[in-house]
Write a protein that holds these residues in place. Structure first.
Motif, PDB file in Angstrom:
ATOM      1  N   GLN A   1      42.198  45.955  58.701  1.00 25.84           N
ATOM      2  CA  GLN A   1      42.268  44.610  58.129  1.00 25.84           C
ATOM      3  C   GLN A   1      42.571  44.593  56.630  1.00 25.84           C
ATOM      4  N   PHE A   2      42.113  45.599  55.903  1.00 26.99           N
ATOM      5  CA  PHE A   2      42.226  45.620  54.453  1.00 26.99           C
ATOM      6  C   PHE A   2      43.012  46.830  53.968  1.00 26.99           C
ATOM      7  N   ARG A   3      43.530  46.711  52.769  1.00 24.12           N
ATOM      8  CA  ARG A   3      44.070  47.880  52.073  1.00 24.12           C
ATOM      9  C   ARG A   3      42.964  48.337  51.129  1.00 24.12           C
ATOM     10  N   ILE A   4      42.523  49.564  51.299  1.00 19.51           N
ATOM     11  CA  ILE A   4      41.411  50.081  50.512  1.00 19.51           C
ATOM     12  C   ILE A   4      41.871  51.335  49.779  1.00 19.51           C
ATOM     13  N   GLY A   5      41.682  51.347  48.471  1.00 21.41           N
ATOM     14  CA  GLY A   5      42.033  52.502  47.655  1.00 21.41           C
ATOM     15  C   GLY A   5      40.847  52.952  46.827  1.00 21.41           C
ATOM     16  N   LEU A   6      40.737  54.248  46.648  1.00 23.33           N
ATOM     17  CA  LEU A   6      39.692  54.824  45.808  1.00 23.33           C
ATOM     18  C   LEU A   6      40.358  55.422  44.577  1.00 23.33           C
ATOM     19  N   TYR A   7      39.830  55.085  43.417  1.00 19.36           N
ATOM     20  CA  TYR A   7      40.377  55.537  42.142  1.00 19.36           C
ATOM     21  C   TYR A   7      39.247  56.114  41.294  1.00 19.36           C
TER      22      TYR A   7
ATOM     23  N   ASN B 117      37.425  56.594  33.786  1.00 22.65           N
ATOM     24  CA  ASN B 117      36.404  56.437  32.752  1.00 22.65           C
ATOM     25  C   ASN B 117      34.988  56.711  33.266  1.00 22.65           C
ATOM     26  N   GLY B 118      34.837  57.785  34.044  1.00 23.66           N
ATOM     27  CA  GLY B 118      33.524  58.167  34.540  1.00 23.66           C
ATOM     28  C   GLY B 118      33.030  57.349  35.721  1.00 23.66           C
ATOM     29  N   LYS B 119      33.917  56.583  36.334  1.00 27.32           N
ATOM     30  CA  LYS B 119      33.536  55.747  37.474  1.00 27.32           C
ATOM     31  C   LYS B 119      34.506  55.943  38.628  1.00 27.32           C
ATOM     32  N   TYR B 120      33.986  55.764  39.839  1.00 34.02           N
ATOM     33  CA  TYR B 120      34.839  55.610  41.000  1.00 34.02           C
ATOM     34  C   TYR B 120      35.038  54.121  41.204  1.00 34.02           C
ATOM     35  N   ILE B 121      36.248  53.725  41.495  1.00 35.55           N
ATOM     36  CA  ILE B 121      36.586  52.323  41.692  1.00 35.55           C
ATOM     37  C   ILE B 121      37.140  52.165  43.102  1.00 35.55           C
ATOM     38  N   VAL B 122      36.504  51.296  43.881  1.00 37.56           N
ATOM     39  CA  VAL B 122      36.966  50.978  45.228  1.00 37.56           C
ATOM     40  C   VAL B 122      37.649  49.622  45.143  1.00 37.56           C
ATOM     41  N   LYS B 123      38.953  49.592  45.458  1.00 40.45           N
ATOM     42  CA  LYS B 123      39.723  48.346  45.452  1.00 40.45           C
ATOM     43  C   LYS B 123      40.023  47.968  46.892  1.00 40.45           C
ATOM     44  N   ILE B 124      39.588  46.770  47.266  1.00 37.02           N
ATOM     45  CA  ILE B 124      39.810  46.272  48.618  1.00 37.02           C
ATOM     46  C   ILE B 124      40.695  45.041  48.492  1.00 37.02           C
ATOM     47  N   GLU B 125      41.848  45.068  49.170  1.00 35.57           N
ATOM     48  CA  GLU B 125      42.817  43.981  49.068  1.00 35.57           C
ATOM     49  C   GLU B 125      43.042  43.332  50.430  1.00 35.57           C
ATOM     50  N   ALA B 126      43.206  42.010  50.385  1.00 36.84           N
ATOM     51  CA  ALA B 126      43.571  41.236  51.573  1.00 36.84           C
ATOM     52  C   ALA B 126      44.465  40.106  51.091  1.00 36.84           C
ATOM     53  N   GLY B 127      45.732  40.173  51.466  1.00 37.26           N
ATOM     54  CA  GLY B 127      46.672  39.147  51.005  1.00 37.26           C
ATOM     55  C   GLY B 127      46.710  39.104  49.487  1.00 37.26           C
ATOM     56  N   PRO B 128      46.581  37.908  48.890  1.00 38.70           N
ATOM     57  CA  PRO B 128      46.669  37.795  47.436  1.00 38.70           C
ATOM     58  C   PRO B 128      45.344  38.093  46.726  1.00 38.70           C
ATOM     59  N   TYR B 129      44.310  38.436  47.469  1.00 37.10           N
ATOM     60  CA  TYR B 129      42.983  38.597  46.875  1.00 37.10           C
ATOM     61  C   TYR B 129      42.567  40.061  46.818  1.00 37.10           C
TER      62      TYR B 129
ATOM     63  N   THR C 187      36.812  44.442  43.767  1.00 37.14           N
ATOM     64  CA  THR C 187      36.694  45.749  43.138  1.00 37.14           C
ATOM     65  C   THR C 187      35.225  46.098  42.966  1.00 37.14           C
ATOM     66  N   TYR C 188      34.879  47.304  43.352  1.00 32.35           N
ATOM     67  CA  TYR C 188      33.518  47.804  43.215  1.00 32.35           C
ATOM     68  C   TYR C 188      33.576  49.086  42.384  1.00 32.35           C
ATOM     69  N   LYS C 189      32.714  49.162  41.383  1.00 35.66           N
ATOM     70  CA  LYS C 189      32.678  50.335  40.508  1.00 35.66           C
ATOM     71  C   LYS C 189      31.329  51.020  40.640  1.00 35.66           C
TER      72      LYS C 189
ATOM     73  N   MET D 196      32.094  43.384  56.761  1.00 35.70           N
ATOM     74  CA  MET D 196      31.976  42.003  57.242  1.00 35.70           C
ATOM     75  C   MET D 196      31.666  41.066  56.073  1.00 35.70           C
ATOM     76  N   GLN D 197      30.832  41.518  55.157  1.00 35.43           N
ATOM     77  CA  GLN D 197      30.533  40.721  53.962  1.00 35.43           C
ATOM     78  C   GLN D 197      31.773  40.598  53.069  1.00 35.43           C
ATOM     79  N   VAL D 198      32.539  41.674  52.971  1.00 40.32           N
ATOM     80  CA  VAL D 198      33.782  41.646  52.201  1.00 40.32           C
ATOM     81  C   VAL D 198      34.728  40.605  52.792  1.00 40.32           C
ATOM     82  N   ALA D 199      34.868  40.595  54.119  1.00 41.31           N
ATOM     83  CA  ALA D 199      35.740  39.623  54.780  1.00 41.31           C
ATOM     84  C   ALA D 199      35.256  38.204  54.518  1.00 41.31           C
ATOM     85  N   ARG D 200      33.958  37.983  54.577  1.00 38.09           N
ATOM     86  CA  ARG D 200      33.394  36.657  54.309  1.00 38.09           C
ATOM     87  C   ARG D 200      33.690  36.225  52.868  1.00 38.09           C
TER      88      ARG D 200
END
Length: 82
Positions: free
Chosen positions: A11-17, A20-32, A35-37, A59-63
């Motif tokens: 359902q989502f495009r999920i990337g891990l980056y 600056n000392g952090k892991y960043i999880v980017k979750i994309e759906a359409g134009p939205y 980001t979780y650090k 499920m919470q992300v989708a909501r």
């Protein structure tokens, strides 16, 4: 920002980056996008991240994406932008 890996999901495009000392999880759906650090110090390795993206979390992300869309549409209508 350094790309670490894609995390497959139907359902989502999920990337891990890493940045600056952090892991960043980017979750994309359409134009939205959500980001979780998390500090690199809080995780033993980045391979732990996909297991954290369990069904209850996603499920919470989708909501939240639905709420974002509702908010965006509402502001567009209130301000005669759409």
């Amino acid at each position: 920002m350094r790309f670490v890996q894609d995390i497959p999901h139907a359902q989502f495009r999920i990337g891990l980056y890493a940045w600056n000392g952090k892991y960043i999880v980017k979750i994309e759906a359409g134009p939205y996008e959500q980001t979780y650090k998390v500090s690199e110090m809080d995780l033993i390795n980045p391979e732990a991240v996909p297991t954290m993206l369990d069904e209850a979390f996603l499920m919470q992300v989708a909501r939240r994406f639905q709420e974002m869309d509702t908010d965006w549409q509402a502001t567009g209508e209130r301000n005669d932008a759409f």
